[in-house]
Design a protein around this motif. Structure first.
Motif, short mmCIF file in Angstrom:
data_model
loop_
_atom_site.label_atom_id
_atom_site.label_comp_id
_atom_site.label_asym_id
_atom_site.label_seq_id
_atom_site.Cartn_x
_atom_site.Cartn_y
_atom_site.Cartn_z
N LEU A 46 31.43 37.40 42.39
CA LEU A 46 32.50 36.64 41.77
C LEU A 46 33.42 37.52 40.65
N ALA A 47 33.42 39.01 40.79
CA ALA A 47 33.86 39.89 40.01
C ALA A 47 33.48 39.34 38.68
N ILE A 48 32.21 39.14 38.37
CA ILE A 48 31.63 38.97 36.75
C ILE A 48 31.12 40.21 36.27
N ALA A 74 30.53 31.84 32.77
CA ALA A 74 31.39 32.62 33.64
C ALA A 74 31.42 32.38 35.01
N VAL A 75 29.97 32.04 35.69
CA VAL A 75 29.88 31.56 36.89
C VAL A 75 30.73 30.36 37.36
N ARG A 135 28.94 41.22 40.00
CA ARG A 135 30.42 41.69 40.26
C ARG A 135 30.89 41.71 41.50
N GLU A 185 37.87 29.23 39.24
CA GLU A 185 39.35 29.88 39.46
C GLU A 185 39.36 30.30 40.97
N GLU A 186 38.34 30.31 41.98
CA GLU A 186 38.25 30.80 43.06
C GLU A 186 38.62 29.50 44.30
N PRO A 208 34.53 34.20 30.27
CA PRO A 208 35.74 34.17 30.72
C PRO A 208 36.71 34.68 29.43
N GLY A 228 33.09 29.10 35.45
CA GLY A 228 34.59 29.61 35.49
C GLY A 228 35.19 30.17 36.53
N ARG A 229 34.66 30.99 37.23
CA ARG A 229 35.04 31.85 38.38
C ARG A 229 35.04 31.07 39.56
#
Length: 254
Positions: A243-245, A127-128, A240, A134-135, A252, A130-131
């Protein structure tokens, strides 16, 4: 990485790893810790005298190194190559079927978040990365394993097909939680194909610096009996906000 040849005698390390007791000890060391014989014996479920014999074989076989501290000996994986081999074998193994609530909980914890040598793996690690992609913090790939296009990449192994780079936005995002550009000859960005998620998680010097920062900020902590990582209350808010995780469901979207 050492070049392979036709006379590579992989039967020796394979036999050492193939024993269930030794395999459990090796997996307990996959988070790059050094552990005493007593803890490894507990992890493997054997007496210390039995553990001693197994550990001696692993040291002699080049899979473990050992250091003495006072009256105690501490064991660790001999190299990153050993860690990568263990991750690969874990992917080739038959699906794990827990036979108790304890093992079921442990399997879930390993998939949720764990250390892979010196960086973050599992749902959280994927997730880290992936974000960050995406960012716009990482360029060079989409964070996914595409077996149909893979040349060298394979599950549960260090990635070789792509060349990820940290962008200017990436350094800003990393800096916002106190991760500065590592000063090292080690490659800044590497990736592994995560063996439970079949996506990429971040390795290299930046991946190691991130895990160190997560631990320092008390976003995660190491579990004493496993390479699983426990997300702490500060981490629930931290991941959160950063990175909005959602650490409770960090994987993801497909």
């Amino acid at each position: 990485m050492r070049e392979l040849s036709g006379d590579a005698n992989f039967a020796v390390p394979a036999a050492l790893i193939g024993d269930r007791t030794r395999a459990r000890m090796l997996l307990a060391l996959l988070d790059r810790r050094s552990l005493p014989m007593s803890m490894l014996a507990t992890e493997a479920g054997v007496a210390q005298s039995t553990a001693s014999a197994h550990l001696a074989r692993l040291v002699d076989g080049g899979l473990l190194s050992v250091e003495r501290s006072g009256r105690h000996r501490f064991y660790r994986l001999a190299s990153a190559d050993v860690a990568h081999a263990l991750e690969s074998l874990a992917r080739l193994s038959a699906p794990f079927t827990p036979n108790s609530l304890r093992s079921s909980t442990r399997a879930h914890a390993l998939r949720a978040a764990r250390s892979c040598y010196d960086h973050t793996a599992g749902h959280l690690g994927v997730a880290v990365m992936g974000r960050l992609i995406e960012e716009g913090g990482l360029s060079g790939g989409d964070g996914r394993f595409h077996p149909e296009d893979a040349v060298h990449d394979r599950p549960a192994a260090p990635g070789r097909d792509l060349a990820y780079e940290v962008t200017a936005e990436g350094w800003r995002l990393l800096g916002s939680i106190g991760v500065e550009r590592p000063r090292t000859s080690r490659p800044l960005v590497r990736y592994c194909v995560d063996w439970t998620e079949q996506r990429h998680h971040l390795a290299g010097a930046v991946g190691a610096a991130l895990l160190d920062r997560f631990l320092a900020r008390k976003w995660v902590e190491r579990r004493p009996d496993s390479r699983a990582l426990r997300v702490l209350p500060a981490g629930e808010d931290g991941f959160r906000d950063w990175l909005a995780i959602d650490p409770r469901d960090p994987a993801p979207a497909a």
